[in-house]
Structures are given as C-alpha cells and as structure tokens.
Design an enzyme around this catalytic site. Structure first.
Site, short mmCIF file in Angstrom:
data_model
loop_
_atom_site.label_atom_id
_atom_site.label_comp_id
_atom_site.label_asym_id
_atom_site.label_seq_id
_atom_site.Cartn_x
_atom_site.Cartn_y
_atom_site.Cartn_z
N GLY A 203 0.78 -1.25 0.00
CA GLY A 203 0.00 0.00 0.00
C GLY A 203 0.81 1.29 0.00
O GLY A 203 0.31 2.32 0.44
N ASN B 290 1.61 3.08 -2.57
CA ASN B 290 0.92 4.02 -3.46
C ASN B 290 -0.31 4.61 -2.78
O ASN B 290 -0.58 5.80 -2.90
CB ASN B 290 0.52 3.34 -4.77
N MET C 20 -3.62 -6.51 -7.44
CA MET C 20 -3.01 -7.54 -8.28
C MET C 20 -4.00 -8.51 -8.92
O MET C 20 -3.64 -9.61 -9.32
CB MET C 20 -1.97 -8.33 -7.46
N ILE D 116 -7.18 -8.96 -11.93
CA ILE D 116 -7.68 -8.34 -13.16
C ILE D 116 -9.20 -8.24 -13.09
O ILE D 116 -9.88 -9.26 -12.88
CB ILE D 116 -7.23 -9.15 -14.40
N LEU D 117 -9.72 -7.03 -13.24
CA LEU D 117 -11.17 -6.84 -13.16
C LEU D 117 -11.83 -7.28 -14.47
O LEU D 117 -11.30 -7.01 -15.56
CB LEU D 117 -11.49 -5.38 -12.87
N ASN E 93 -5.36 2.88 -13.21
CA ASN E 93 -4.40 1.94 -12.64
C ASN E 93 -2.99 2.51 -12.78
O ASN E 93 -2.73 3.30 -13.68
CB ASN E 93 -4.47 0.61 -13.41
N HIS F 266 0.96 1.35 -13.33
CA HIS F 266 1.71 0.18 -13.78
C HIS F 266 3.20 0.53 -13.82
O HIS F 266 3.57 1.58 -14.35
CB HIS F 266 1.22 -0.25 -15.17
N SER G 67 3.53 4.27 -15.44
CA SER G 67 2.43 4.82 -16.24
C SER G 67 1.13 4.75 -15.45
O SER G 67 0.85 3.72 -14.83
CB SER G 67 2.22 4.01 -17.52
N ASP H 117 -3.66 -3.64 -18.96
CA ASP H 117 -2.67 -2.55 -19.05
C ASP H 117 -2.68 -1.85 -20.41
O ASP H 117 -1.63 -1.45 -20.93
CB ASP H 117 -1.26 -3.09 -18.76
#
Ligand code: GRF
Length: 192
Positions: free
Chosen positions: A18, A20, A93, A95-96, A110, A112, A139, A148
C-alpha cells in the site's frame, strides 16, 4: 458521506503493502487537492495498506478473494453505496472483468510499473533489464477490458544504469509511482 463537499470522491483497491495508497492519502489531505478517498478495499485481508487507511480514518474493507465473481459482486455492492467519481487501483493484483468495469460505470485508473505500452503484466523490471532497455518508468492509465492497455494519462521515465538490478530499479520506479499517481488523478479529474 463525504467530508469535503466539492472534492471528487474516489475509492482505492489494493492488494498488499500500500505504498501508493499512502502517497494518495497524503496528497488527498492537502487543502487544495481535488479528491478525497472515501474507502479502501483489499482483496487480501492481511494487506499492510489497510492500516494506512485505518490510521487515516478512511473506511476500509478486506473482501476475501475466493473467486472473481464473488469478489466483484461484493465489492460492486459496496462501491454502489458511495457516490463515487473514480476508482483507483493501486498495487491491486487482480484483473477486473469487463462485466465489473461496465457495471461500475465510472472510470477506473491503474498504476503500472513500466513505460506502457511496453511490458504489460508482471515482472516488468526483470524484462526491461534483460532487454537492455535504457529507460524504465511508471504509467497511469485508464482501465479497459484489455490488460494494461487503456489510455495513458501520465508517464514518467527513469534511466536504467549499468549497475541497476531488479531491486534497485523497483525502488527507483516506485518513487516515481508515488509522484505521478496523485498528479495523474488530478489531471484526469480536471478533464472529466
Ligand atoms: C507497485 O509497483 C504497483 O505499480 C504494482 O505493485 C506495486 C505495489 O506497491 N502493480 P504498493 O502496494 O503500492 O506499495
């Protein structure tokens, strides 16, 4: 439900440490910031990042990830209780699914750790070093159905030095992540 009328309301999804999230919280507390964080959701009940939310008195929820369908329906139900403008994935981590993205109906961002479109997915730093890239970076992009691959909002690069290894590069890029994510959110929100 919001503490600061006029600010855009965001939710943050995390999976682990966490750092970020911590930088987003710090930024959101600035008087002139454009956004406030209403809630934090982690698919990992032991995520260290949940403590940053707790300490900052931000609503936080651990939703066990037994499978994608269950996690997504539970978290959607939760998100729908808030009048959100944006969802930010920060070290999330999983993927939706496109169904989640559609049903949520608000934008999702997001961060990356690569200079997209290069190095989508995992192990970005080792791949960049192996390929003798001169630059690495981070990014912030919009989330769409493809991993991504959504529109890039902000990027920053950093030089890969001869002496760099995965660990040192990770550290350098993480510093950049902390710097650009709040900026990218503000940029995105300004153009909403
Ligand atoms: C970051 O490098 C993020 O870009 C990646 O996972 C890491 C998470 O770090 N997807 P943290 O949980 O924000 O500290």
């Amino acid at each position: 439900m919001e503490k600061y009328p006029g600010k855009k309301k965001i939710a943050v999804f995390i999976s682990g440490r966490g750092s970020n999230l911590k930088s987003l919280i710090k930024f959101s507390k600035k008087k002139n910031s454009l956004f406030e964080i209403l809630l934090v959701v982690s698919n990992n009940l032991k995520a260290g990042g949940l403590n940053y939310a707790k300490k900052s008195k931000i609503k936080n929820f651990g939703i066990r990830y037994s499978n994608k369908t269950k996690f997504e329906s539970q978290s959607l139900k939760l998100l729908k209780q808030y009048d959100l403008d944006l969802l930010c994935l920060a070290g999330f981590m999983k993927i939706l699914s496109s169904s989640f993205i559609k049903k949520f109906s608000k934008p999702i961002l997001n961060i990356h750790p690569s200079l997209l479109p290069k190095y989508k997915g995992l192990n970005t730093h080792s791949r960049a070093i192996k390929n003798k890239e001169k630059f690495a970076g981070a990014s912030v992009h919009k989330v769409n159905q493809k991993l991504d691959s959504g529109k890039i909002i902000l990027q920053k690069k950093v030089k890969i030095l001869k002496k760099d290894n995965v660990r040192s590069l990770k550290k350098k890029v993480l510093k950049i992540e902390h710097e650009i994510y709040p900026k990218a959110i503000e940029k995105f929100l300004t153009n909403l």
